[in-house]
Scaffold this motif. Structure first.
Motif, mmCIF file in Angstrom:
data_model
loop_
_atom_site.group_PDB
_atom_site.id
_atom_site.type_symbol
_atom_site.label_atom_id
_atom_site.label_comp_id
_atom_site.label_asym_id
_atom_site.label_seq_id
_atom_site.Cartn_x
_atom_site.Cartn_y
_atom_site.Cartn_z
ATOM 1 N N GLU A 189 7.060 -2.001 -0.410
ATOM 2 C CA GLU A 189 5.646 -2.035 -0.774
ATOM 3 C C GLU A 189 4.960 -2.977 0.199
ATOM 4 N N VAL A 190 3.853 -2.520 0.775
ATOM 5 C CA VAL A 190 3.193 -3.241 1.862
ATOM 6 C C VAL A 190 2.008 -4.030 1.335
ATOM 7 N N ARG A 191 1.879 -5.274 1.794
ATOM 8 C CA ARG A 191 0.720 -6.109 1.483
ATOM 9 C C ARG A 191 0.112 -6.609 2.789
ATOM 10 N N LEU A 192 -1.226 -6.451 2.898
ATOM 11 C CA LEU A 192 -1.926 -6.841 4.119
ATOM 12 C C LEU A 192 -3.084 -7.800 3.855
ATOM 13 N N GLY A 193 -2.951 -8.621 2.842
ATOM 14 C CA GLY A 193 -4.002 -9.608 2.593
ATOM 15 C C GLY A 193 -5.329 -8.954 2.308
ATOM 16 N N GLY A 194 -6.340 -9.265 3.129
ATOM 17 C CA GLY A 194 -7.684 -8.767 2.882
ATOM 18 C C GLY A 194 -7.934 -7.348 3.342
ATOM 19 N N ASN A 195 -6.983 -6.752 4.036
ATOM 20 C CA ASN A 195 -7.205 -5.403 4.571
ATOM 21 C C ASN A 195 -6.695 -4.362 3.581
ATOM 22 N N ARG A 196 -7.449 -4.191 2.510
ATOM 23 C CA ARG A 196 -7.005 -3.301 1.441
ATOM 24 C C ARG A 196 -7.003 -1.834 1.869
ATOM 25 N N ALA A 197 -7.910 -1.450 2.752
ATOM 26 C CA ALA A 197 -7.981 -0.041 3.160
ATOM 27 C C ALA A 197 -6.714 0.375 3.898
ATOM 28 N N ALA A 198 -6.283 -0.438 4.879
ATOM 29 C CA ALA A 198 -5.059 -0.123 5.622
ATOM 30 C C ALA A 198 -3.848 -0.186 4.706
ATOM 31 N N GLU A 199 -3.819 -1.181 3.847
ATOM 32 C CA GLU A 199 -2.714 -1.335 2.887
ATOM 33 C C GLU A 199 -2.581 -0.088 2.019
ATOM 34 N N SER A 200 -3.700 0.405 1.527
ATOM 35 C CA SER A 200 -3.701 1.574 0.652
ATOM 36 C C SER A 200 -3.218 2.822 1.383
ATOM 37 N N ARG A 201 -3.639 2.984 2.638
ATOM 38 C CA ARG A 201 -3.214 4.157 3.409
ATOM 39 C C ARG A 201 -1.702 4.165 3.609
ATOM 40 N N ILE A 202 -1.146 3.025 3.999
ATOM 41 C CA ILE A 202 0.289 2.962 4.282
ATOM 42 C C ILE A 202 1.092 3.157 2.999
ATOM 43 N N ASN A 203 0.722 2.440 1.938
ATOM 44 C CA ASN A 203 1.442 2.587 0.676
ATOM 45 C C ASN A 203 1.321 3.997 0.116
ATOM 46 N N GLY A 204 0.153 4.618 0.321
ATOM 47 C CA GLY A 204 -0.035 5.989 -0.147
ATOM 48 C C GLY A 204 0.909 6.960 0.548
ATOM 49 N N MET A 205 1.116 6.756 1.855
ATOM 50 C CA MET A 205 2.028 7.619 2.601
ATOM 51 C C MET A 205 3.472 7.411 2.139
ATOM 52 N N ILE A 206 3.876 6.159 1.956
ATOM 53 C CA ILE A 206 5.241 5.878 1.496
ATOM 54 C C ILE A 206 5.452 6.454 0.096
ATOM 55 N N ARG A 207 4.457 6.295 -0.764
ATOM 56 C CA ARG A 207 4.557 6.821 -2.122
ATOM 57 C C ARG A 207 4.687 8.346 -2.102
ATOM 58 N N MET A 208 3.925 9.016 -1.262
ATOM 59 C CA MET A 208 4.001 10.473 -1.155
ATOM 60 C C MET A 208 5.387 10.901 -0.676
ATOM 61 N N GLN A 209 5.945 10.179 0.294
ATOM 62 C CA GLN A 209 7.270 10.517 0.814
ATOM 63 C C GLN A 209 8.342 10.367 -0.260
ATOM 64 N N THR A 210 8.281 9.289 -1.025
ATOM 65 C CA THR A 210 9.287 9.080 -2.069
ATOM 66 C C THR A 210 9.117 10.098 -3.208
ATOM 67 N N GLU A 211 7.875 10.456 -3.519
ATOM 68 C CA GLU A 211 7.644 11.473 -4.553
ATOM 69 C C GLU A 211 8.144 12.842 -4.105
ATOM 70 N N ASN A 212 7.952 13.160 -2.829
ATOM 71 C CA ASN A 212 8.471 14.426 -2.303
ATOM 72 C C ASN A 212 10.000 14.461 -2.387
ATOM 73 N N PHE A 213 10.621 13.333 -2.105
ATOM 74 C CA PHE A 213 12.077 13.230 -2.210
ATOM 75 C C PHE A 213 12.518 13.464 -3.648
ATOM 76 N N HIS A 214 11.833 12.834 -4.593
ATOM 77 C CA HIS A 214 12.169 12.995 -6.008
ATOM 78 C C HIS A 214 12.028 14.452 -6.441
ATOM 79 N N ARG A 215 10.938 15.100 -6.021
ATOM 80 C CA ARG A 215 10.728 16.507 -6.385
ATOM 81 C C ARG A 215 11.825 17.397 -5.793
ATOM 82 N N TYR A 216 12.202 17.120 -4.565
ATOM 83 C CA TYR A 216 13.250 17.905 -3.915
ATOM 84 C C TYR A 216 14.581 17.760 -4.657
ATOM 85 N N VAL A 217 14.928 16.515 -5.022
ATOM 86 C CA VAL A 217 16.186 16.287 -5.737
ATOM 87 C C VAL A 217 16.141 16.939 -7.117
#
Length: 230
Positions: A35-63
């Motif tokens: 899980e990524v934390r970037l201090g005051g840069n919430r927009a970048a933090e949200s984009r990166i975490n959103g991509m990681i979350r999507m990847q892990t959810e896709n993995f879960h759905r596949y399994v």
């Protein structure tokens, strides 16, 4: 305006689950991710975490879908034919390859064991700007008219020739042709030493060699990761 984060704060997360059929474990699933934390840069933090979350959810759905149905079918066949069933195993694990100078580079290995002598692993990767949270394709680090593919391949071939001389059989005999054939711009990540270009299992080498990684130094590439790159 926020000050750029030269590196991200990463917190390890882990989830696991067993999938059963007729009270028998079909698959054990594990996912380890940051899980990524970037201090005051919430927009970048949200984009990166959103991509990681999507990847892990896709993995879960596949399994839970494709792999589970495959395991159940194999289990039924084993019951019908009287041979043992070996439960499947699925693991998704992220590794941090680079986290400084306003860039974060992660690769993730997806391992699957579905019976047989051994499992198989597929590697994927992402490189993000910590300033805007956007993914950087490899071409973005080079000038618009740079023949970077040629530069990368020439260095990779030199490394491969040296490795083959020191350890004959580490690659397939036609490895030079295969290195060019299977070169994939999406299969890269940054490291402190240079840009790592990797090849999947069986693309240029036997299973025993595993995933093959060539790190091309930054002085060969003509650039280094920097907060000035946008």
């Amino acid at each position: 305006m926020y000050e750029p984060n030269f590196s991200a704060e990463l917190t390890a997360q882990k989830v696991g689950r067993e999938f059963r059929y007729e009270n028998t474990v079909m698959i054990t699933m594990t996912a380890e991710f940051p899980e990524v934390r970037l201090g005051g840069n919430r927009a970048a933090e949200s984009r990166i975490n959103g991509m990681i979350r999507m990847q892990t959810e896709n993995f879960h759905r596949y399994v839970a879908g494709t792999l589970y149905r495959q395991a159940v079918q194999e289990y039924r066949d084993s019951q019908t034919n009287g041979f043992p069933f070996r439960p499947y195993d699925a693991v998704l694990k992220y590794e941090t390859a680079y986290n400084e100078n306003c860039f974060l580079s992660l690769y993730r290995d997806q391992y699957e064991y579905t019976g047989g002598a051994h499992g198989n692993t597929v590697r994927r990767s992402d490189t993000w700007s910590l300033q805007n949270g956007r993914r950087y394709p490899l071409a973005r680090f080079f000038g618009p008219h740079s023949n970077y593919r040629y530069r990368l391949l020439q260095n990779i071939l030199k490394q491969a020739d040296r490795n083959m001389a020191e350890n004959p059989g580490i690659y397939f005999d036609d490895y030079r042709k295969l290195i060019a054939q299977y070169f994939n711009e999406e299969q890269y990540y940054l490291t402190p030493q240079g840009a790592a270009v990797y090849y999947q299992q069986y693309e240029i080498a036997p299973y025993s060699t595993g995933i093959v990684v060539f790190t091309v130094p930054y002085d060969v590439l003509g650039w280094k990761p920097s907060c000035a790159l946008r």
